[in-house]
Design a protein around this motif. Sequence first.
Motif, PDB file in Angstrom:
ATOM      1  N   SER A  98      -3.531   2.666  -1.576  1.00  0.00           N
ATOM      2  CA  SER A  98      -3.322   2.371  -2.975  1.00  0.00           C
ATOM      3  C   SER A  98      -1.755   2.335  -3.406  1.00  0.00           C
ATOM      4  CB  SER A  98      -4.034   3.153  -3.895  1.00  0.00           C
ATOM      5  OG  SER A  98      -3.414   4.555  -3.585  1.00  0.00           O
ATOM      6  N   GLN A  99      -1.555   1.494  -4.124  1.00  0.00           N
ATOM      7  CA  GLN A  99       0.018   1.521  -4.565  1.00  0.00           C
ATOM      8  C   GLN A  99       0.442   2.549  -5.376  1.00  0.00           C
ATOM      9  OE1 GLN A  99       0.496  -1.844  -7.264  1.00  0.00           O
ATOM     10  NE2 GLN A  99       1.236  -3.306  -5.538  1.00  0.00           N
TER      11      GLN A  99
ATOM     12  N   VAL B 199       1.267   1.720   5.778  1.00  0.00           N
ATOM     13  CA  VAL B 199       0.831   1.164   4.517  1.00  0.00           C
ATOM     14  C   VAL B 199       0.700  -0.325   4.678  1.00  0.00           C
ATOM     15  CG1 VAL B 199       1.821   2.579   2.689  1.00  0.00           C
ATOM     16  CG2 VAL B 199       3.173   0.753   3.694  1.00  0.00           C
TER      17      VAL B 199
ATOM     18  N   GLU C 232       1.366  -2.201  -0.497  1.00  0.00           N
ATOM     19  CA  GLU C 232       1.085  -0.613  -0.990  1.00  0.00           C
ATOM     20  C   GLU C 232       2.316   0.478  -0.860  1.00  0.00           C
ATOM     21  OE1 GLU C 232      -3.264  -0.354   0.916  1.00  0.00           O
ATOM     22  OE2 GLU C 232      -1.599   0.366   1.951  1.00  0.00           O
TER      23      GLU C 232
END
Lengths: 115, 396
Positions: free
Chosen positions: B127-128, B146, B150
């Motif tokens: 996720s970010q 990532v 992200e």
Amino acid sequence: MGGYAPDQIKKSKGGAAPPTVVGDGCDLEFQTDLVGVQSTVSAGLNKGAILLVSLRAQGHIRSVVCETAGGAVVGTLAAFRGLSQLMGCLEQGVGYVALIEEASFSRCSVKVFRR
Amino acid sequence: MISVAGGVYAERCQYPAWNQIYGSGLRAAIAVSSVSNAVRLNAYVPREWMADVVSTLASFGVTGNLHASNHPMTFEYLHAFYRKAPPEPPPAPYPELSVQDEVVLRFGMMEGDARVTGDRVVYDPQSQNASFYSNGSTAGSLAMIVGGWELPGTAAAYAKRRSEGKPRSLMPDEATLLNAIIALRDLPQRPQIILVKDGLGGLIVFQGDQPVRIPSYAAESFFRIGSGDVTAVAFAHAWGELHRDPVEAAHYAARCTAHFVEGPRLPLPSAAEVSSRKPSTARRGEIRIVGLGDFEQQALVLMTSDWLSYLGGTVKHETFGLDDLGSSVHEGVDLLLVGSRCTELELESAARAGLQPTVVFWPSSRANSSRQYFPDAMAARDYATALYHVMRSPER
């Protein structure tokens, strides 16, 4: 090949949906992909061929495998709803077969049902 | 010994058919079981799946530190690139998992989080703007893996793109990416290694001053679901457990990813098994697409154009049917999209018209028969595989 499957069982797709269960609780039927596919064995298989489903124990590893009539392991049945139930039924002596729906050197999809 | 902390979720895909229980945690644990001497999975598992997950772990000699949840979640896909809306997370997070080991792979999860302590830790937040250290996790050495968007620091650029109506893209532009890396490395607590996945099996490794590009390795087909999990755990094994150099570990991870997407194939192969796998070459230049079929095929041509742009391609020509095919486009057609109800007669007509595409997508059981009309083309029944082969080709 349809003769192996009792008529009263509705088709189910396995995976995250629980397998359809009727009768003594071992009339399981589901579709799934094998894990740990043995490339050289799987590459030689065709759609519609039948594999045997059996319990294997090796050290602390206990698994359900699909194997050819010649005893070559094609892969392991895992990561789907109904695996523990299948193991329990196999331990009781219930027999299952796996109908190959798709096979290549890298993937083997089967439909498993009671023999 | 490696500990994996990650989710266990159902995954359902329509094309190709796929209906299994995996999630990043379970997939990674099974994957690494073939090459690690001991694997432990730390996860939340829905009660109704618990017995099946325990049996699955036992099938591969993996031990579990499993916490029952009441919130089964399913990730639905139309095809391997197109994930439908993600499932709703639980209304309140579950209590944190606590994991301590020499080597730890930590994934972001929907139900809660894992507080981890390890000598070598790989963190895939999924996720970010997730922070490894914010929940008290510690690492002797930390590698963060990532997707491009992200990376912390890309959110503003992402929002700007959206507000300007620019098409979606798998990766940020070079400047956004480098700025995000610099910002991350300027943090007081920073990862020693950052790996950015390109979404097609390749990686960029940031460790010293210069980024190192790891190519994607050639694969015959492309089952994308879970491929990033395999990349992460292969790297965690090679860098964390075997103490390989990060670049060498990343090459192994990329090779394992190519091995996986051809199936999906689990568990991981050894380094020797994948040593002969060849790199693939990224697509450069303009892409030409031709669609054969009815209205729905024309819609597919437009959708495919969007997907190829998302994957970093530049689509120049979109053609619907042979009548629209200018003679200048005959040569150098990259992708021929054939409707599922098209006949071999139509393929024969296309071949007679001089069409010789690089990739033919035909979602029909007769797909392989297209080779008799287009002998040099890659024939794909699977949509994601067709897109992959347009964007990547084996090095010659």
